[in-house]
Scaffold this active site. Structure first.
Site, PDB file in Angstrom:
ATOM      1  N   ARG A 151      92.751   1.899  37.180  1.00 63.66           N
ATOM      2  CA  ARG A 151      91.411   1.671  37.690  1.00 63.66           C
ATOM      3  C   ARG A 151      91.312   2.385  39.032  1.00 63.66           C
ATOM      4  O   ARG A 151      92.302   2.554  39.735  1.00 63.66           O
ATOM      5  CB  ARG A 151      91.147   0.184  37.883  1.00 63.66           C
ATOM      6  CG  ARG A 151      91.267  -0.660  36.608  1.00 63.66           C
ATOM      7  CD  ARG A 151      91.063  -2.127  36.925  1.00 63.66           C
ATOM      8  NE  ARG A 151      91.116  -2.963  35.717  1.00 63.66           N
ATOM      9  CZ  ARG A 151      92.222  -3.565  35.271  1.00 63.66           C
ATOM     10  NH1 ARG A 151      93.372  -3.422  35.937  1.00 63.66           N
ATOM     11  NH2 ARG A 151      92.183  -4.293  34.170  1.00 63.66           N
ATOM     12  N   LYS A 174      93.965  -6.473  38.434  1.00 63.83           N
ATOM     13  CA  LYS A 174      93.100  -7.632  38.627  1.00 63.83           C
ATOM     14  C   LYS A 174      93.921  -8.921  38.610  1.00 63.83           C
ATOM     15  O   LYS A 174      94.854  -9.061  37.833  1.00 63.83           O
ATOM     16  CB  LYS A 174      92.036  -7.684  37.526  1.00 63.83           C
ATOM     17  CG  LYS A 174      90.999  -6.565  37.619  1.00 63.83           C
ATOM     18  CD  LYS A 174      89.945  -6.721  36.533  1.00 63.83           C
ATOM     19  CE  LYS A 174      88.864  -5.658  36.648  1.00 63.83           C
ATOM     20  NZ  LYS A 174      87.845  -5.793  35.592  1.00 63.83           N
ATOM     21  N   HIS A 242      85.808   6.185  36.051  1.00 59.66           N
ATOM     22  CA  HIS A 242      86.298   5.113  35.182  1.00 59.66           C
ATOM     23  C   HIS A 242      86.406   5.585  33.735  1.00 59.66           C
ATOM     24  O   HIS A 242      87.243   5.080  32.971  1.00 59.66           O
ATOM     25  CB  HIS A 242      85.373   3.896  35.271  1.00 59.66           C
ATOM     26  CG  HIS A 242      85.982   2.655  34.689  1.00 59.66           C
ATOM     27  ND1 HIS A 242      87.068   2.028  35.264  1.00 59.66           N
ATOM     28  CD2 HIS A 242      85.670   1.931  33.579  1.00 59.66           C
ATOM     29  CE1 HIS A 242      87.396   0.963  34.545  1.00 59.66           C
ATOM     30  NE2 HIS A 242      86.556   0.891  33.513  1.00 59.66           N
ATOM     31  N   ARG A 245      89.858   6.661  32.730  1.00 56.21           N
ATOM     32  CA  ARG A 245      90.747   5.575  32.294  1.00 56.21           C
ATOM     33  C   ARG A 245      90.490   5.240  30.833  1.00 56.21           C
ATOM     34  O   ARG A 245      91.432   5.049  30.056  1.00 56.21           O
ATOM     35  CB  ARG A 245      90.522   4.356  33.184  1.00 56.21           C
ATOM     36  CG  ARG A 245      91.153   3.055  32.706  1.00 56.21           C
ATOM     37  CD  ARG A 245      90.918   1.970  33.753  1.00 56.21           C
ATOM     38  NE  ARG A 245      90.953   0.630  33.193  1.00 56.21           N
ATOM     39  CZ  ARG A 245      92.061  -0.099  33.060  1.00 56.21           C
ATOM     40  NH1 ARG A 245      93.234   0.410  33.419  1.00 56.21           N
ATOM     41  NH2 ARG A 245      92.006  -1.325  32.565  1.00 56.21           N
ATOM     42  N   HIS A 268      95.063  -5.273  30.688  1.00 52.87           N
ATOM     43  CA  HIS A 268      94.038  -6.185  30.181  1.00 52.87           C
ATOM     44  C   HIS A 268      94.618  -7.585  30.024  1.00 52.87           C
ATOM     45  O   HIS A 268      95.729  -7.761  29.531  1.00 52.87           O
ATOM     46  CB  HIS A 268      93.515  -5.706  28.817  1.00 52.87           C
ATOM     47  CG  HIS A 268      92.599  -4.541  28.916  1.00 52.87           C
ATOM     48  ND1 HIS A 268      92.319  -3.714  27.842  1.00 52.87           N
ATOM     49  CD2 HIS A 268      91.881  -4.049  29.959  1.00 52.87           C
ATOM     50  CE1 HIS A 268      91.477  -2.763  28.218  1.00 52.87           C
ATOM     51  NE2 HIS A 268      91.195  -2.944  29.496  1.00 52.87           N
ATOM     52  N   TYR A 277      88.800   0.115  21.833  1.00 49.22           N
ATOM     53  CA  TYR A 277      89.223   1.501  21.640  1.00 49.22           C
ATOM     54  C   TYR A 277      89.545   1.826  20.183  1.00 49.22           C
ATOM     55  O   TYR A 277      89.739   2.986  19.833  1.00 49.22           O
ATOM     56  CB  TYR A 277      90.434   1.804  22.527  1.00 49.22           C
ATOM     57  CG  TYR A 277      90.122   1.616  23.990  1.00 49.22           C
ATOM     58  CD1 TYR A 277      89.248   2.476  24.645  1.00 49.22           C
ATOM     59  CD2 TYR A 277      90.661   0.558  24.715  1.00 49.22           C
ATOM     60  CE1 TYR A 277      88.933   2.298  25.984  1.00 49.22           C
ATOM     61  CE2 TYR A 277      90.346   0.369  26.055  1.00 49.22           C
ATOM     62  CZ  TYR A 277      89.484   1.238  26.681  1.00 49.22           C
ATOM     63  OH  TYR A 277      89.165   1.049  27.997  1.00 49.22           O
TER      64      TYR A 277
END
Length: 299
Positions: A151, A174, A242, A245, A268, A277
């Site tokens: 990210r 995150k 982004h 990515r 994730h 994806y």
């Protein structure tokens, strides 16, 4: 001096000084070669004298040969960079490129950024920067996004003591979750190039990527530079930092990566976030990956 000498010097600049991808070098040399032949130019002084009206005439001739707006926009970007380099070689104290806007390019459908497009985007962002170290910085950031799936906030939070980069890098995503990601040779070289050119001290516990005045680099600056480059290349508005990515993910999935591994690489929290994806055509992605993705072969 001959046209061949000019092309050799330009090739050396692109390959060794700017560390451009082989694809970009071939494209830029082809554009420069056509210009030199069309205008019968054999020295830097002659190239340095070219102005916007000369480029406009040259592109009109190329359009008559059948190239479209997107190709004309890419050729204009390559030639402006070549002329700026020629002016530098000719001793111009302010070696800027001619001011000329490229043709309008019809917006394309949203799609992943293809490998060659990602490479061209990173290279053009570097070429368009007003200082060499700023271009090296932005190119390094974009290659981290595309080559390692970071990210933008993760890339900009890297510390100076994270370099020199190895084959893998530990990043904090995150929620403070840490993960290991691969780092490509081209990315390691780009980050090292930025560190060598950065005019600001880089103490180990401070941020690696710096803004023009020495403070932390903001995401907005990278996004702005990318927007300018994608317009010049005729890429859709979806070609954002982004999106690089996302392209990392789709290309790996198309190449056979399993969802669990991809989930770990992307950081994730749930597999559901990664399953988006699977909508990408795996066969097409595999072909693109083998042909051009930097993970498929060293450059």
């Amino acid at each position: 001096m001959s046209a061949a000498d000019l092309l050799e010097a330009w090739n050396n600049e692109l390959t060794n000084s700017r560390r451009r991808s082989p694809h970009t070098v071939r494209a830029y040399l082809g554009c420069a070669d056509r210009l030199l032949k069309a205008r019968d130019l054999v020295d830097w002084d002659g190239v340095a004298l070219l102005e916007a009206q000369d480029l406009r005439r040259h592109l009109a001739e190329r359009r008559a040969d059948g190239i479209g707006n997107a190709s004309a926009a890419r050729e204009l970007s390559a030639l402006k960079s070549f002329i700026a380099f020629a002016r530098e070689q000719a001793g111009d104290p302010d070696p800027a490129s001619p001011r000329l806007r490229g043709p309008r390019v019809k917006k394309g459908l949203p799609r992943p950024v293809m490998p060659d497009e990602a490479s061209n985007l990173a290279d053009l962002v570097a070429d368009n920067a007003k200082a060499e170290w700023l271009g090296a910085r932005d190119r390094a950031v974009l290659l981290l996004l595309y080559g390692s799936g970071l990210r933008i906030a993760e890339a900009l939070s890297l510390k100076a003591n994270d370099v020199p980069l190895g084959e893998v890098l530990q990043v904090t995503g995150k929620g403070g979750k840490q993960r290991m990601v691969p780092v490509l040779p081209i990315t390691r070289a780009a980050v090292a190039d930025y560190c060598a050119k950065c005019p600001w001290p880089l103490p180990g516990n401070e941020v690696l990527f710096r803004g023009e005045k020495g403070g932390p680099l903001s995401p907005g600056m990278v996004q702005k530079a990318t927007a300018q480059a994608r317009r010049a290349l005729g890429l859709p508005e979806t070609a954002t930092p982004h999106a690089l990515r996302h392209s990392f993910a789709t290309h790996l999935l198309g190449a056979g990566a399993d969802l669990r591994s991809l989930q770990e690489l992307l950081g994730h929290a749930s597999l559901g976030s990664t399953q988006i994806y699977t909508k990408v055509d795996a066969a097409t992605m595999l072909e693109n990956y083998r042909d051009a993705h930097p993970r498929a072969k060293k450059r």
